[in-house]
Design a protein around this motif. Structure first.
Motif, PDB file in Angstrom:
ATOM      1  N   UNK A  27      -1.287  -3.205   3.704  1.00  0.00           N
ATOM      2  CA  UNK A  27      -0.727  -1.847   3.990  1.00  0.00           C
ATOM      3  C   UNK A  27       0.707  -1.347   4.099  1.00  0.00           C
ATOM      4  N   UNK A  28       1.305  -2.571   4.937  1.00  0.00           N
ATOM      5  CA  UNK A  28       2.819  -2.150   5.104  1.00  0.00           C
ATOM      6  C   UNK A  28       3.459  -2.513   4.139  1.00  0.00           C
ATOM      7  N   UNK A  29       3.101  -3.212   3.097  1.00  0.00           N
ATOM      8  CA  UNK A  29       3.842  -3.487   1.932  1.00  0.00           C
ATOM      9  C   UNK A  29       3.739  -2.368   0.696  1.00  0.00           C
ATOM     10  N   UNK A  30       2.818  -1.659   0.921  1.00  0.00           N
ATOM     11  CA  UNK A  30       2.566  -0.522  -0.366  1.00  0.00           C
ATOM     12  C   UNK A  30       3.684   0.451  -0.840  1.00  0.00           C
ATOM     13  N   UNK A  36       8.728   0.402  -8.377  1.00  0.00           N
ATOM     14  CA  UNK A  36       8.059   0.074  -9.892  1.00  0.00           C
ATOM     15  C   UNK A  36       7.552   1.263 -10.483  1.00  0.00           C
ATOM     16  N   UNK A  37       7.848   2.265  -9.849  1.00  0.00           N
ATOM     17  CA  UNK A  37       7.286   3.624 -10.500  1.00  0.00           C
ATOM     18  C   UNK A  37       6.018   3.750 -10.086  1.00  0.00           C
ATOM     19  N   UNK A  38       5.226   3.183  -9.229  1.00  0.00           N
ATOM     20  CA  UNK A  38       3.819   3.307  -8.930  1.00  0.00           C
ATOM     21  C   UNK A  38       3.585   3.836  -7.540  1.00  0.00           C
ATOM     22  N   UNK A  39       2.317   3.955  -7.245  1.00  0.00           N
ATOM     23  CA  UNK A  39       2.016   4.130  -5.776  1.00  0.00           C
ATOM     24  C   UNK A  39       0.523   3.514  -5.422  1.00  0.00           C
ATOM     25  N   UNK A  40       0.326   3.775  -4.227  1.00  0.00           N
ATOM     26  CA  UNK A  40      -0.929   3.202  -3.733  1.00  0.00           C
ATOM     27  C   UNK A  40      -1.860   4.395  -3.541  1.00  0.00           C
ATOM     28  N   UNK A  41      -2.989   4.346  -4.056  1.00  0.00           N
ATOM     29  CA  UNK A  41      -3.631   5.764  -4.274  1.00  0.00           C
ATOM     30  C   UNK A  41      -4.601   5.662  -2.729  1.00  0.00           C
ATOM     31  N   UNK A  42      -5.142   6.925  -2.203  1.00  0.00           N
ATOM     32  CA  UNK A  42      -5.808   6.658  -1.149  1.00  0.00           C
ATOM     33  C   UNK A  42      -7.225   6.066  -1.184  1.00  0.00           C
ATOM     34  N   UNK A  43      -7.714   5.432  -0.028  1.00  0.00           N
ATOM     35  CA  UNK A  43      -8.886   4.680  -0.147  1.00  0.00           C
ATOM     36  C   UNK A  43      -9.102   3.477  -0.897  1.00  0.00           C
ATOM     37  N   UNK A  44      -8.278   2.976  -1.588  1.00  0.00           N
ATOM     38  CA  UNK A  44      -8.340   1.769  -2.330  1.00  0.00           C
ATOM     39  C   UNK A  44      -8.521   0.449  -1.407  1.00  0.00           C
ATOM     40  N   UNK A  46     -10.101  -1.968   0.974  1.00  0.00           N
ATOM     41  CA  UNK A  46     -11.463  -2.278   1.478  1.00  0.00           C
ATOM     42  C   UNK A  46     -12.342  -2.196   0.365  1.00  0.00           C
ATOM     43  N   UNK A  47     -12.044  -1.780  -0.912  1.00  0.00           N
ATOM     44  CA  UNK A  47     -12.903  -1.723  -1.957  1.00  0.00           C
ATOM     45  C   UNK A  47     -13.011  -3.120  -2.641  1.00  0.00           C
ATOM     46  N   UNK A  48     -13.721  -3.335  -3.616  1.00  0.00           N
ATOM     47  CA  UNK A  48     -13.754  -4.564  -4.307  1.00  0.00           C
ATOM     48  C   UNK A  48     -12.463  -4.831  -5.369  1.00  0.00           C
ATOM     49  N   UNK A  49     -11.834  -3.819  -5.713  1.00  0.00           N
ATOM     50  CA  UNK A  49     -10.635  -3.860  -6.604  1.00  0.00           C
ATOM     51  C   UNK A  49      -9.454  -3.123  -5.930  1.00  0.00           C
ATOM     52  N   UNK A  50      -8.416  -3.567  -6.133  1.00  0.00           N
ATOM     53  CA  UNK A  50      -7.170  -3.170  -5.540  1.00  0.00           C
ATOM     54  C   UNK A  50      -6.343  -2.060  -6.768  1.00  0.00           C
ATOM     55  N   UNK A  51      -6.298  -0.821  -6.441  1.00  0.00           N
ATOM     56  CA  UNK A  51      -5.594   0.059  -7.435  1.00  0.00           C
ATOM     57  C   UNK A  51      -4.215   0.210  -7.073  1.00  0.00           C
TER      58      UNK A  51
END
Length: 368
Positions: A27-30, A36-44, A46-51
């Motif tokens: 999480x500290x790297x998000x 790169x023009x992207x963001x980490x969405x909420x609640x990704x 702990x799920x099976x895939x990273x968004x």
């Protein structure tokens, strides 16, 4: 004495603690995604895939490994001359893409990682050609290109006679409304999708059982199934991509889905929000699992906490859309049925199977 997954060398408490530590550090790297023009969405996490979130789409990434199922294939190959590496390759693709689709992403590209202890492993043309053909077949079934891979020789790390199979995939969600976020509610229908057998989880315990059988993998499993133990274990995994793809094409929302692998039926409560998942139509365990429970012996609670027990995938849909979802699943070739209902009981989190006298509390699944 009953066999257990822990006795075979797999302790989820240790594995899950490491996963949680990785998530916290990751999480500290998000914030670096912004460059790169992207963001980490909420609640990704702990799920099976990273968004990864863009303005009009999500990208998804998964890294997965086959585990030790290829050791079963090696033993059967040595004993009988029957090569199951086509099936092993399909398994490898399946375990990757079935995780990827849980967020609503459809696979674009899959890569293979094939590490060996000695490059001589690839000299067996029958085995190698089966592996190559099966991986391509799995990618076609998933609707994804085979994008490449890596074949390191790791002498001293991997046994000379062994291969370690794994891989990764990238996928895309577009439009963003196709993302599966966990919009589960009281009364939602739980749909089960049949597995082909053990698929890719619990093989360490399966191998431990084989070692104590006088006929090993050649033991007939009975219960109306003509296959040997080895043959039944090596049935290739089901790839569930087509169901998610068709739901998106038809505009049928999926409130949540679960790839039932590690942790067995406990994986049904992977969603962070507390719900009670009441399974009222569980179906009897397939012949392979009945055989293992008797031969181990493996008690029922251990079996359902470790293996998929005939359920490879689960979908949670609004009750008024359950029949449509089932019809769609069956039209795309899956053996699916309505197995239960989601209940909201305050902060209680559990999977309950009244017909089997089973209940798994939320404390038994700690993947976040």
């Amino acid at each position: 004495m009953s066999l257990s997954y822990e006795a075979s060398g797999v302790r989820y408490d240790q594995l899950d603690a490491f996963k949680r530590a990785c998530q916290q550090a990751a999480r500290t790297t998000a914030g670096l995604l912004r460059d790169h023009g992207y963001a980490e969405p909420a609640s990704t996490r702990g799920e099976s895939a990273y968004l990864i979130e863009a303005a009009d789409h999500f990208l998804a990434h998964v890294e997965e490994g086959l585990g030790t199922k290829n050791l079963v294939a090696d033993a059967v190959y040595a004993e009988t001359g029957k090569c199951f590496y086509r099936e092993i390759a399909i398994d490898t693709v399946a375990t990757i893409v079935n995780d990827l689709i849980t967020c609503g992403a459809l696979p674009i590209s899959v890569a293979m990682h094939a590490a060996v202890g000695d490059s001589g492993w690839f000299a067996d043309a029958v085995r190698t050609n089966a592996l190559v053909a099966g991986f391509a077949e799995g990618c076609r079934a998933a609707g994804a290109v085979w994008g490449g891979g890596e074949t390191p020789t790791l002498g001293g790390v991997v046994e000379p006679s062994a291969i370690v199979l794994a891989g990764s995939a990238i996928g895309k969600i577009q439009p963003k409304s196709h993302r599966i976020t966990g919009n589960v509610a009281e009364g939602d229908a739980i749909l089960f999708f049949a597995s082909s057998g053990v698929q890719t989880n619990g093989l360490s315990l399966c191998r431990k059982l084989a070692a104590q059988l006088p006929q090993g993998y050649s033991t007939p499993i009975g219960h109306g199934d003509p296959r040997t133990y080895g043959e039944a274990l090596l049935a290739p995994s089901v790839i569930y991509v087509a169901f998610v793809r068709e739901c998106q094409r038809r505009g049928l929302p999926l409130n949540y889905v679960a790839h039932v692998t590690g942790h067995g039926w406990r994986k049904l409560m992977r969603l962070e929000e507390p719900f009670v998942y009441e399974i009222t139509d569980p179906r009897p365990a397939p012949a392979l699992f009945q055989f293992m429970m008797e031969a181990g012996p493996i008690d029922r609670r251990e079996a359902y906490a470790t293996f998929n027990m005939g359920i490879g995938f689960a979908a949670f849909v609004a009750p008024d859309q359950a029949e449509e979802a089932l019809a769609l699943a069956q039209a795309t070739g899956y053996d699916a049925w309505r197995a239960g209902t989601v209940r909201k009981q305050g902060n209680r989190k559990a999977v309950v199977v009244p017909a089997f006298g089973l209940e798994f509390g939320g404390e038994t699944l700690q993947v976040r």
